[in-house]
Write a protein that holds these residues in place. Structure first.
Motif, mmCIF file in Angstrom:
data_model
loop_
_atom_site.group_PDB
_atom_site.id
_atom_site.type_symbol
_atom_site.label_atom_id
_atom_site.label_comp_id
_atom_site.label_asym_id
_atom_site.label_seq_id
_atom_site.Cartn_x
_atom_site.Cartn_y
_atom_site.Cartn_z
ATOM 1 N N LYS A 136 0.835 -1.208 0.000
ATOM 2 C CA LYS A 136 0.000 0.000 0.000
ATOM 3 C C LYS A 136 0.870 1.258 0.000
ATOM 4 O O LYS A 136 0.533 2.251 -0.647
ATOM 5 N N TYR A 137 1.980 1.204 0.722
ATOM 6 C CA TYR A 137 2.885 2.355 0.721
ATOM 7 C C TYR A 137 3.470 2.571 -0.675
ATOM 8 O O TYR A 137 3.534 3.713 -1.164
ATOM 9 N N LEU A 138 3.894 1.495 -1.323
ATOM 10 C CA LEU A 138 4.442 1.613 -2.679
ATOM 11 C C LEU A 138 3.423 2.241 -3.625
ATOM 12 O O LEU A 138 3.767 3.090 -4.457
ATOM 13 N N ILE A 139 2.176 1.827 -3.501
ATOM 14 C CA ILE A 139 1.120 2.350 -4.375
ATOM 15 C C ILE A 139 0.870 3.827 -4.089
ATOM 16 O O ILE A 139 0.593 4.613 -5.002
ATOM 17 N N ALA A 140 0.987 4.221 -2.831
ATOM 18 C CA ALA A 140 0.832 5.641 -2.497
ATOM 19 C C ALA A 140 1.949 6.468 -3.125
ATOM 20 O O ALA A 140 1.724 7.595 -3.588
ATOM 21 N N VAL A 141 3.161 5.902 -3.167
ATOM 22 C CA VAL A 141 4.295 6.601 -3.766
ATOM 23 C C VAL A 141 4.115 6.733 -5.272
ATOM 24 O O VAL A 141 4.357 7.786 -5.867
ATOM 25 N N GLN A 142 3.667 5.642 -5.905
ATOM 26 C CA GLN A 142 3.472 5.639 -7.358
ATOM 27 C C GLN A 142 2.236 4.785 -7.670
ATOM 28 O O GLN A 142 2.333 3.558 -7.764
ATOM 29 N N PRO A 143 1.082 5.403 -7.841
ATOM 30 C CA PRO A 143 -0.168 4.644 -8.039
ATOM 31 C C PRO A 143 -0.118 3.644 -9.188
ATOM 32 O O PRO A 143 -0.788 2.605 -9.127
ATOM 33 N N GLU A 144 0.685 3.912 -10.211
ATOM 34 C CA GLU A 144 0.735 3.011 -11.365
ATOM 35 C C GLU A 144 1.264 1.623 -11.007
ATOM 36 O O GLU A 144 0.956 0.635 -11.682
ATOM 37 N N ILE A 145 2.031 1.533 -9.930
ATOM 38 C CA ILE A 145 2.597 0.237 -9.553
ATOM 39 C C ILE A 145 1.512 -0.734 -9.095
ATOM 40 O O ILE A 145 1.722 -1.949 -9.043
ATOM 41 N N GLN A 146 0.331 -0.205 -8.796
ATOM 42 C CA GLN A 146 -0.791 -1.054 -8.403
ATOM 43 C C GLN A 146 -1.140 -2.057 -9.500
ATOM 44 O O GLN A 146 -1.641 -3.157 -9.220
ATOM 45 N N ASN A 147 -0.872 -1.703 -10.744
ATOM 46 C CA ASN A 147 -1.162 -2.600 -11.865
ATOM 47 C C ASN A 147 -0.296 -3.845 -11.854
ATOM 48 O O ASN A 147 -0.568 -4.803 -12.598
ATOM 49 N N TYR A 148 0.754 -3.838 -11.034
ATOM 50 C CA TYR A 148 1.692 -4.958 -10.991
ATOM 51 C C TYR A 148 1.557 -5.804 -9.721
ATOM 52 O O TYR A 148 2.284 -6.784 -9.561
ATOM 53 N N ILE A 149 0.640 -5.432 -8.834
ATOM 54 C CA ILE A 149 0.574 -6.085 -7.516
ATOM 55 C C ILE A 149 -0.853 -6.517 -7.213
ATOM 56 O O ILE A 149 -1.768 -5.690 -7.218
ATOM 57 N N THR A 150 -1.022 -7.830 -6.948
ATOM 58 C CA THR A 150 -2.324 -8.361 -6.546
ATOM 59 C C THR A 150 -2.126 -9.343 -5.406
ATOM 60 O O THR A 150 -1.210 -10.174 -5.438
ATOM 61 N N PHE A 151 -2.989 -9.249 -4.409
ATOM 62 C CA PHE A 151 -3.010 -10.224 -3.318
ATOM 63 C C PHE A 151 -4.288 -11.053 -3.430
ATOM 64 O O PHE A 151 -5.347 -10.526 -3.801
ATOM 65 N N THR A 152 -4.186 -12.330 -3.119
ATOM 66 C CA THR A 152 -5.351 -13.204 -3.156
ATOM 67 C C THR A 152 -5.406 -14.046 -1.899
ATOM 68 O O THR A 152 -4.378 -14.486 -1.381
ATOM 69 N N GLU A 153 -6.607 -14.273 -1.411
ATOM 70 C CA GLU A 153 -6.794 -15.149 -0.248
ATOM 71 C C GLU A 153 -7.298 -16.519 -0.664
ATOM 72 O O GLU A 153 -7.279 -17.457 0.131
ATOM 73 N N GLY A 154 -7.764 -16.636 -1.892
ATOM 74 C CA GLY A 154 -8.316 -17.901 -2.368
ATOM 75 C C GLY A 154 -7.300 -18.716 -3.137
ATOM 76 O O GLY A 154 -6.081 -18.570 -2.971
ATOM 77 N N LYS A 155 -7.805 -19.564 -4.006
ATOM 78 C CA LYS A 155 -6.968 -20.426 -4.823
ATOM 79 C C LYS A 155 -6.136 -19.586 -5.778
ATOM 80 O O LYS A 155 -6.624 -18.613 -6.361
#
Length: 352
Positions: A136-155
């Protein structure tokens, strides 16, 4: 998004992490987004032990400081300069992370993002809070990096390659389940120390750091000693007395009492200082609060044994007795280019 932009995000994250230490949390007003993250991160650190009983503030702060030292421009440039990033074909990389020590999967996360791939993260139930917060901190620094990061709790689904870390048992499952995907599958490994009796008191104190940091839960923690026949453990016990307070931590104390009782009921001979037991054993993996030891006749013999068992060994500590061994006290301070299991994660990612 260019790699240089992503690298700047992680450098800023390193500056953010550098503000936090066990002795004092000192806010640096030049660090970005402190108004959003500084106080919340302190709260998260304080609550980490409620999420995982082994994640005491001392251990979490140590991990944070280790990453603060690694996420600098000099360290990142020295690491990345060895690779050619000109032909990256962006893919989605699934990460199945361990949770034995705080932020143990951060290096894989860092490697995937900086090589130009997208990361799909399945955190361990034992460490679900720290890495998402840093993301979340990285995304706050550069919102575009959100396109490269996903977390999943399922399969874990929709990935092109996978890096999975677990036990020897879960590794067999991973190898079957991911048999059709490029993968790095990490199994149990242990670290060892080779002594010859000439070690100074200070070096043996540092060896205690290799043993007790993270309560011995990491694969880089020394779990076995190789000593010459007739070795006197008196100096070793004197040196590690500095770590005696570990016994006041309930989870460690419970392990000490239980494992000691099991050993004694089995009539094993033990060396004991009331917070650590030493047992002569040929295995590498000792239980928490215990260290195995084995006698050797020559350095050449033990060097050959460790070479033959290299798939079981994470790192070797010695006073320059064994080739490529590392100094005492440094097992939990790897450089960015010190890869787990000696598998070059960046090279694997660049060759996909």
């Amino acid at each position: 998004m260019l790699q240089i932009e992503k690298k700047k995000c992680f450098i800023e994250l390193g500056r953010f992490l550098s503000q936090f230490s066990l002795d004092n949390n000192i806010k640096n007003e030049t660090v970005l987004h402190n108004n959003l993250f500084f106080d919340d991160f302190i709260t998260l650190i304080e609550l980490s032990q409620s999420h995982n009983g082994w994640f005491t503030p001392e251990q979490v702060y140590f991990s944070i400081q280790s990453w603060a030292k690694a996420l600098t421009e000099d360290q990142l440039d020295q690491w990345l300069s060895a690779y050619d990033f000109s032909k990256v074909n962006t893919k989605t990389i699934g990460l199945i992370l361990a949770g034995n020590i705080p932020l143990v999967g951060f290096h894989d996360f860092l490697s995937v993002v900086l090589t130009g791939h997208k990361v799909l993260v399945k955190t361990s139930s034992n460490d679900q809070k720290l890495l998402p917060f840093l993301a979340k901190y990285l995304i706050a620094v550069q919102p575009e990096i959100q396109n490269y990061i996903t977390f999943t709790e399922g399969k874990l689904e929709g990935f092109d390659a996978v890096i999975a870390t677990g036990s020897n048992n879960t590794a067999r499952y991973f190898e079957f389940y991911f048999k059709d995907k490029p993968s790095i599958i990490r199994k149990n490994r242990n670290s060892v120390a080779v002594l010859d009796g000439t070690e100074s008191h200070e070096e043996l104190v540092q060896l205690g750091e290799d043993i007790f940091r993270y309560f011995g839960l990491g694969c880089r923690n020394v779990s076995k000693l190789f000593v010459p026949k007739g070795y006197d453990f008196q100096n070793f016990f004197k040196a590690i007395y500095e770590y005696k307070d570990v016994i006041y931590y309930e989870k460690y104390s419970n392990n000490y009492d239980y494992n000691k009782a099991v050993f004694l009921m089995s009539n094993f001979k033990l060396l004991d200082n009331e917070f650590l037991t030493l047992k002569e054993d040929s295995s590498y993996a000792s239980p928490i609060s215990s260290i195995f030891y084995e006698n050797y006749e020559s350095i050449e013999t033990i060097a050959n044994q460790l070479l033959a068992d290299e798939d079981k060994i994470q790192c070797i500590v010695s006073k320059n007795l064994i080739k490529n061994s590392i100094p005492f006290g440094m097992t939990q301070q790897p450089k960015l280019w010190d890869y787990a299991d000696n598998v070059d994660t960046v090279a694997f990612l660049l060759n996909l």
